[in-house]
Scaffold this active site. Structure first.
Site, PDB file in Angstrom:
ATOM      1  N   GLY A  97       0.847  -1.198   0.000  1.00 18.91           N
ATOM      2  CA  GLY A  97       0.000   0.000   0.000  1.00 18.91           C
ATOM      3  C   GLY A  97       0.876   1.238   0.000  1.00 18.91           C
ATOM      4  N   GLY A 100       2.395   5.455   4.430  1.00 15.96           N
ATOM      5  CA  GLY A 100       1.552   6.080   5.453  1.00 15.96           C
ATOM      6  C   GLY A 100       0.183   5.454   5.631  1.00 15.96           C
ATOM      7  CE  LYS A 103       3.824   0.073   3.008  1.00 15.51           C
ATOM      8  NZ  LYS A 103       3.305   1.458   2.842  1.00 15.51           N
ATOM      9  NE  ARG A 129      11.758   5.926   8.875  1.00 14.79           N
ATOM     10  CZ  ARG A 129      10.751   5.436   8.162  1.00 14.79           C
ATOM     11  NH1 ARG A 129       9.810   4.704   8.746  1.00 14.79           N
ATOM     12  NH2 ARG A 129      10.659   5.665   6.884  1.00 14.79           N
ATOM     13  NE  ARG A 223       5.985   7.410   9.106  1.00 11.38           N
ATOM     14  CZ  ARG A 223       6.062   6.620   8.036  1.00 11.38           C
ATOM     15  NH1 ARG A 223       5.572   5.395   8.090  1.00 11.38           N
ATOM     16  NH2 ARG A 223       6.609   7.041   6.912  1.00 11.38           N
ATOM     17  NE  ARG A 234       8.570   8.600   2.779  1.00  9.63           N
ATOM     18  CZ  ARG A 234       8.876   7.382   3.216  1.00  9.63           C
ATOM     19  NH1 ARG A 234       7.915   6.540   3.511  1.00  9.63           N
ATOM     20  NH2 ARG A 234      10.124   7.004   3.376  1.00  9.63           N
TER      21      ARG A 234
HETATM   22  N1  ATP Z   1      -5.819   2.733  11.761  1.00  7.42           N
HETATM   23  C1  ATP Z   1      -4.988   3.706  12.151  1.00  7.42           C
HETATM   24  N2  ATP Z   1      -5.476   4.714  12.879  1.00  7.42           N
HETATM   25  C2  ATP Z   1      -4.660   5.715  13.298  1.00  7.42           C
HETATM   26  N3  ATP Z   1      -3.344   5.783  13.050  1.00  7.42           N
HETATM   27  C3  ATP Z   1      -2.797   4.797  12.327  1.00  7.42           C
HETATM   28  C4  ATP Z   1      -3.571   3.708  11.839  1.00  7.42           C
HETATM   29  N4  ATP Z   1      -2.762   2.890  11.146  1.00  7.42           N
HETATM   30  C5  ATP Z   1      -1.548   3.426  11.201  1.00  7.42           C
HETATM   31  N5  ATP Z   1      -1.536   4.571  11.908  1.00  7.42           N
HETATM   32  C6  ATP Z   1      -0.398   5.476  12.152  1.00  7.42           C
HETATM   33  O1  ATP Z   1      -0.083   6.073  10.889  1.00  7.42           O
HETATM   34  C7  ATP Z   1       1.318   6.246  10.765  1.00  7.42           C
HETATM   35  C8  ATP Z   1       1.784   5.561   9.483  1.00  7.42           C
HETATM   36  O2  ATP Z   1       1.632   4.168   9.688  1.00  7.42           O
HETATM   37  P1  ATP Z   1       2.780   3.146   9.253  1.00  7.42           P
HETATM   38  O3  ATP Z   1       4.118   3.655   9.631  1.00  7.42           O
HETATM   39  O4  ATP Z   1       2.369   1.821   9.750  1.00  7.42           O
HETATM   40  O5  ATP Z   1       2.582   3.268   7.682  1.00  7.42           O
HETATM   41  P2  ATP Z   1       3.373   2.526   6.535  1.00  7.42           P
HETATM   42  O6  ATP Z   1       2.368   2.206   5.499  1.00  7.42           O
HETATM   43  O7  ATP Z   1       4.141   1.410   7.106  1.00  7.42           O
HETATM   44  O8  ATP Z   1       4.318   3.678   6.013  1.00  7.42           O
HETATM   45  P3  ATP Z   1       5.720   3.612   5.183  1.00  7.42           P
HETATM   46  O9  ATP Z   1       5.459   2.852   3.937  1.00  7.42           O
HETATM   47  O10 ATP Z   1       6.031   5.051   4.920  1.00  7.42           O
HETATM   48  O11 ATP Z   1       6.729   2.988   6.097  1.00  7.42           O
HETATM   49  C9  ATP Z   1       1.956   5.662  12.019  1.00  7.42           C
HETATM   50  O12 ATP Z   1       2.247   6.709  12.899  1.00  7.42           O
HETATM   51  C10 ATP Z   1       0.867   4.763  12.573  1.00  7.42           C
HETATM   52  O13 ATP Z   1       0.951   4.626  13.968  1.00  7.42           O
END
Ligand code: ATP
Length: 284
Positions: A97, A100, A103, A129, A223, A234
């Site tokens: 996905g 943000g 995932k 990080r 974040r 991004r």
């Molecule tokens: N359902 C949700 N409700 C509220 N906040 C969320 C939810 N899911 C994720 N977050 C928050 O959103 C932010 C982004 O989530 P995450 O780091 O898991 O995304 P990611 O898809 O892994 O991003 P990247 O690909 O940039 O690493 C984090 O701070 C996370 O805690």
């Protein structure tokens, strides 16, 4: 008449298509009583022993072992405790996905609630990080180390993402599948596209989305891990990436404050895949 047949001592006889009729005796192995086939049997042909006390005496039904023995005898083979179907194949589930969408958040929760999954630790050349742990979040390697892994064909796929390398070690997948675990891969959209080309339909591809673009951007800002310039790249990329949705098998919405719902949905996908009649066969 029919009710009488069902409720009287007739219930002690077993009728089986094209098989002889038996009376169950608690002492002896059942012997054929008559050689009627089920199709040629008429109600009037049935042997109904006279029992003047039928209304007062309790109905004697065969015991479970007697019933089982009789069925085995008539079918000509014994019942076994072997599973009727083989255990399901192990699956590779690719969670992807835009940046943000959550995932990592979904995967971290899935890790807590679901057994039997191995979450592949990706190798990356990007710096650690704050709060990240080497070997848990990623294998943090230098650029040179990463490039030598590429050269030795140790990676299932790799990519240059926002100026840093990320790749999936093959050996890790093979090792954990050999242990009977399902594999979870967490990759960006670019990685998912490459994996689709490599793994085809042998893996399950799940696309995570936020409930809206605004929600996704707010999550990235909150974040606090990207500069304003990095955020711009991004978010612009995420807009493009949603167009790749069609090449995925499932889509899961990770809405604000509803992380558990998204994780439940991913679990349901795993359960559905495990219940498929035609299972996917992983080839690496
Ligand atoms: N359902 C949700 N409700 C509220 N906040 C969320 C939810 N899911 C994720 N977050 C928050 O959103 C932010 C982004 O989530 P995450 O780091 O898991 O995304 P990611 O898809 O892994 O991003 P990247 O690909 O940039 O690493 C984090 O701070 C996370 O805690």
């Amino acid at each position: 008449m029919f009710r009488k047949l069902c409720s009287s001592s007739f219930s002690r006889s077993i009728i089986f298509p094209n098989k002889p009729i038996f009376f169950i005796s608690s002492r002896s192995f059942p012997k054929p009583l008559r050689h009627h086939s089920y199709s040629s049997l008429k109600m009037t042909d049935t042997h109904i022993p006279d029992n003047p006390n039928s209304s007062s005496s309790p109905i004697q039904s065969p015991t479970k072992p007697e019933s089982l023995r009789s069925l085995e005898f008539q079918l000509g083979s014994s019942f076994t405790v072997d599973p009727i179907i083989p255990p399901p194949n192990q699956i590779i589930i690719v969670v992807s996905g835009p940046s943000g969408v959550g995932k990592d958040a979904v995967i971290n929760k899935l890790r807590e609630v679901r057994q039997g999954l191995h979450f592949v630790v990706t190798a990356t050349s990007r710096p650690m990080r704050p709060g990240e742990v080497d070997g848990k979040d990623y294998y943090f390697v230098s650029r040179d180390e990463f490039l030598s892994m590429v050269e030795n064909e140790e990676l299932l796929e790799y990519a240059l993402v926002y100026g840093e390398y990320k790749g999936i070690p093959k050996k890790q997948i093979q090792e954990y599948m050999a242990k009977g675990e399902d594999i979870v891969l967490r990759v960006d959209i670019q990685g998912a596209q490459t994996l689709r080309r490599i793994l085809g339909n042998s893996a399950v591809f799940v696309f995570l989305v936020a409930e809206s673009e605004l929600a996704m951007v707010e999550r990235l800002i909150d974040r606090k891990t990207e500069s304003q310039e990095e955020l711009l790249v991004r978010v612009a990329t995420a807009r493009e990436e949603v167009r790749h949705l069609k090449s995925f098998d499932y889509v899961v919405v990770n809405a604000k404050g509803r992380l558990d719902d998204a994780v439940n949905r991913v679990e349901s996908i795993i359960d559905a895949e495990k219940s498929k009649v035609h299972q996917r066969i992983v080839r690496i």
